[in-house]
Each structure stands twice: as C-alpha cells, then as structure tokens.
Motif scaffolding. Structure first.
Motif, PDB file in Angstrom:
ATOM      1  N   LEU A 136       0.823  -1.208   0.000  1.00 50.57           N
ATOM      2  CA  LEU A 136       0.000   0.000   0.000  1.00 50.57           C
ATOM      3  C   LEU A 136       0.861   1.265   0.000  1.00 50.57           C
ATOM      4  O   LEU A 136       0.522   2.253  -0.664  1.00 50.57           O
ATOM      5  N   LEU A 137       1.961   1.241   0.734  1.00 48.48           N
ATOM      6  CA  LEU A 137       2.870   2.393   0.748  1.00 48.48           C
ATOM      7  C   LEU A 137       3.470   2.640  -0.632  1.00 48.48           C
ATOM      8  O   LEU A 137       3.625   3.794  -1.050  1.00 48.48           O
ATOM      9  N   ILE A 138       3.796   1.565  -1.340  1.00 49.73           N
ATOM     10  CA  ILE A 138       4.307   1.712  -2.709  1.00 49.73           C
ATOM     11  C   ILE A 138       3.233   2.325  -3.602  1.00 49.73           C
ATOM     12  O   ILE A 138       3.522   3.232  -4.384  1.00 49.73           O
ATOM     13  N   LEU A 139       2.007   1.847  -3.478  1.00 50.85           N
ATOM     14  CA  LEU A 139       0.908   2.416  -4.267  1.00 50.85           C
ATOM     15  C   LEU A 139       0.727   3.901  -3.963  1.00 50.85           C
ATOM     16  O   LEU A 139       0.562   4.712  -4.880  1.00 50.85           O
ATOM     17  N   VAL A 140       0.752   4.268  -2.697  1.00 52.55           N
ATOM     18  CA  VAL A 140       0.607   5.683  -2.319  1.00 52.55           C
ATOM     19  C   VAL A 140       1.738   6.506  -2.915  1.00 52.55           C
ATOM     20  O   VAL A 140       1.509   7.597  -3.459  1.00 52.55           O
ATOM     21  N   ALA A 141       2.963   6.014  -2.825  1.00 48.39           N
ATOM     22  CA  ALA A 141       4.118   6.751  -3.352  1.00 48.39           C
ATOM     23  C   ALA A 141       3.999   6.967  -4.857  1.00 48.39           C
ATOM     24  O   ALA A 141       4.215   8.082  -5.357  1.00 48.39           O
ATOM     25  N   VAL A 142       3.626   5.928  -5.590  1.00 45.37           N
ATOM     26  CA  VAL A 142       3.503   6.046  -7.051  1.00 45.37           C
ATOM     27  C   VAL A 142       2.382   7.019  -7.419  1.00 45.37           C
ATOM     28  O   VAL A 142       2.559   7.874  -8.297  1.00 45.37           O
ATOM     29  N   LEU A 143       1.237   6.909  -6.754  1.00 44.54           N
ATOM     30  CA  LEU A 143       0.141   7.831  -7.058  1.00 44.54           C
ATOM     31  C   LEU A 143       0.502   9.260  -6.678  1.00 44.54           C
ATOM     32  O   LEU A 143       0.121  10.204  -7.376  1.00 44.54           O
ATOM     33  N   ALA A 144       1.244   9.435  -5.594  1.00 46.69           N
ATOM     34  CA  ALA A 144       1.675  10.779  -5.198  1.00 46.69           C
ATOM     35  C   ALA A 144       2.614  11.376  -6.236  1.00 46.69           C
ATOM     36  O   ALA A 144       2.501  12.559  -6.589  1.00 46.69           O
ATOM     37  N   ILE A 145       3.522  10.564  -6.746  1.00 51.62           N
ATOM     38  CA  ILE A 145       4.432  11.037  -7.793  1.00 51.62           C
ATOM     39  C   ILE A 145       3.647  11.458  -9.031  1.00 51.62           C
ATOM     40  O   ILE A 145       3.890  12.519  -9.621  1.00 51.62           O
ATOM     41  N   ASN A 146       2.679  10.646  -9.424  1.00 53.06           N
ATOM     42  CA  ASN A 146       1.862  10.992 -10.593  1.00 53.06           C
ATOM     43  C   ASN A 146       0.960  12.190 -10.325  1.00 53.06           C
ATOM     44  O   ASN A 146       0.701  12.981 -11.220  1.00 53.06           O
ATOM     45  N   TRP A 147       0.489  12.331  -9.101  1.00 52.31           N
ATOM     46  CA  TRP A 147      -0.346  13.477  -8.755  1.00 52.31           C
ATOM     47  C   TRP A 147       0.464  14.766  -8.878  1.00 52.31           C
ATOM     48  O   TRP A 147       0.003  15.755  -9.440  1.00 52.31           O
ATOM     49  N   ILE A 148       1.692  14.746  -8.381  1.00 50.23           N
ATOM     50  CA  ILE A 148       2.568  15.914  -8.501  1.00 50.23           C
ATOM     51  C   ILE A 148       2.857  16.210  -9.971  1.00 50.23           C
ATOM     52  O   ILE A 148       2.813  17.363 -10.405  1.00 50.23           O
ATOM     53  N   ALA A 149       3.118  15.172 -10.747  1.00 46.58           N
ATOM     54  CA  ALA A 149       3.365  15.352 -12.183  1.00 46.58           C
ATOM     55  C   ALA A 149       2.137  15.920 -12.878  1.00 46.58           C
ATOM     56  O   ALA A 149       2.252  16.779 -13.764  1.00 46.58           O
ATOM     57  N   ALA A 150       0.957  15.483 -12.484  1.00 48.29           N
ATOM     58  CA  ALA A 150      -0.285  15.993 -13.081  1.00 48.29           C
ATOM     59  C   ALA A 150      -0.462  17.471 -12.759  1.00 48.29           C
ATOM     60  O   ALA A 150      -0.846  18.266 -13.626  1.00 48.29           O
ATOM     61  N   LYS A 151      -0.204  17.841 -11.525  1.00 51.12           N
ATOM     62  CA  LYS A 151      -0.335  19.255 -11.124  1.00 51.12           C
ATOM     63  C   LYS A 151       0.659  20.122 -11.893  1.00 51.12           C
ATOM     64  O   LYS A 151       0.305  21.205 -12.366  1.00 51.12           O
ATOM     65  N   ARG A 152       1.892  19.660 -12.019  1.00 49.29           N
ATOM     66  CA  ARG A 152       2.900  20.428 -12.766  1.00 49.29           C
ATOM     67  C   ARG A 152       2.510  20.553 -14.231  1.00 49.29           C
ATOM     68  O   ARG A 152       2.688  21.605 -14.841  1.00 49.29           O
ATOM     69  N   ARG A 153       2.006  19.485 -14.782  1.00 49.39           N
ATOM     70  CA  ARG A 153       1.608  19.504 -16.186  1.00 49.39           C
ATOM     71  C   ARG A 153       0.450  20.487 -16.401  1.00 49.39           C
ATOM     72  O   ARG A 153       0.449  21.246 -17.381  1.00 49.39           O
ATOM     73  N   ASN A 154      -0.508  20.490 -15.501  1.00 51.53           N
ATOM     74  CA  ASN A 154      -1.635  21.425 -15.600  1.00 51.53           C
ATOM     75  C   ASN A 154      -1.172  22.872 -15.497  1.00 51.53           C
ATOM     76  O   ASN A 154      -1.699  23.743 -16.175  1.00 51.53           O
ATOM     77  N   ARG A 155      -0.190  23.129 -14.640  1.00 46.80           N
ATOM     78  CA  ARG A 155       0.344  24.496 -14.523  1.00 46.80           C
ATOM     79  C   ARG A 155       1.020  24.935 -15.811  1.00 46.80           C
ATOM     80  O   ARG A 155       0.868  26.069 -16.241  1.00 46.80           O
ATOM     81  N   ARG A 156       1.798  24.020 -16.417  1.00 41.95           N
ATOM     82  CA  ARG A 156       2.479  24.352 -17.665  1.00 41.95           C
ATOM     83  C   ARG A 156       1.481  24.604 -18.796  1.00 41.95           C
ATOM     84  O   ARG A 156       1.668  25.505 -19.599  1.00 41.95           O
ATOM     85  N   LEU A 157       0.427  23.813 -18.829  1.00 45.36           N
ATOM     86  CA  LEU A 157      -0.560  23.965 -19.901  1.00 45.36           C
ATOM     87  C   LEU A 157      -1.411  25.223 -19.716  1.00 45.36           C
ATOM     88  O   LEU A 157      -1.900  25.776 -20.696  1.00 45.36           O
ATOM     89  N   SER A 158      -1.579  25.676 -18.486  1.00 44.53           N
ATOM     90  CA  SER A 158      -2.407  26.860 -18.248  1.00 44.53           C
ATOM     91  C   SER A 158      -1.663  28.168 -18.470  1.00 44.53           C
ATOM     92  O   SER A 158      -2.260  29.231 -18.475  1.00 44.53           O
ATOM     93  N   ARG A 159      -0.379  28.110 -18.683  1.00 48.10           N
ATOM     94  CA  ARG A 159       0.404  29.340 -18.903  1.00 48.10           C
ATOM     95  C   ARG A 159       0.224  29.870 -20.289  1.00 48.10           C
ATOM     96  O   ARG A 159      -0.068  29.472 -21.247  1.00 48.10           O
TER      97      ARG A 159
END
Length: 128
Positions: A105-128
């Motif tokens: 479960l900790l591995i799953l949380v870590a992977v989803l957290a990494i992707n969540w951060i990547a998604a947020k960064r990607r959304n910021r780049r696209l909104s500029r």
C-alpha cells in the motif's frame, strides 16, 4: 515519467495476479489494478489527479487500518528483522502478511503521489 509508469503498471498487474491465491483476492486485486490502470493512463499522457487523490485516500485508510486495528505491521516495524519478510513466500506468522500488505500500500501511495505531482505540474504548464 512514461517508463516509470510502464514499469509500475507491469509491477501492479503482476502484484494483482499474485493475489489470486490469497485469502482475500477480491480486496487486493482491485486495489493493485486501480494503481495499474492509473499508471497505464499516465504512460499514455493522461493524468487524472482526482483519481490519484482518491487512490491515495483509500490506500492511506487501509494503511491506518492495518497499523491501528491489526497492529501486526506495527509490531514488525518495532521488533522484527527485515529478512523475515522475504525469507519465503509463505507467511507463517500473521504480522508477515500484514507488513507485506502495508508495504504494498505504501508503494501504491508513493507512485500515485508522484503521478499526482506530475499531473499538477503539467496542468500548470498547460495553463500558462
């Protein structure tokens, strides 16, 4: 990120397949397959940050359940050597299985957290 998500997708599908002979495959298979599905979508360039948040909340709730109510994993973290977890695939003691489940479960949380951060960064780049 694409290679990371492909590898994680494969690992999570394999983990789900290994749950087939477990006592409770109907719980663990969907948990691992949900993570695999999100990694598959991320590898294709589709980031669903709300789905990551939902997964993180659900996986974290299971972690809390195992640490607070079952306490086998907590007992292992405090008293047992790491070699007991990987000595054999058969879990002779309940804390071995519970600790493995918490670590998964900790591995799953870590992977989803990494992707969540990547998604947020990607959304910021696209909104500029």
């Amino acid at each position: 990120m694409k290679a990371f998500n492909i590898i994680c997708c494969i690992v999570f599908v394999a983990s789900a397949a290994l749950q087939y002979n477990d006592e409770d495959p109907f719980l663990w298979m969907p948990l691992y397959l949900y993570g695999a599905w999100l990694c598959y979508l991320a590898a294709k360039g589709r980031y669903l940050w709300r789905a990551y948040a939902l997964g993180i909340v659900i996986y974290s709730a299971f972690i809390v359940y195992f640490l607070v109510f079952k306490q086998g994993a907590l007992d292992w973290f405090q008293h047992h050597p790491a070699k007991d977890l990987v000595k054999s695939m058969k879990a002779e003691k309940p804390w071995i299985e519970e600790t493995r489940e918490v670590l998964g479960l900790l591995i799953l949380v870590a992977v989803l957290a990494i992707n969540w951060i990547a998604a947020k960064r990607r959304n910021r780049r696209l909104s500029r």
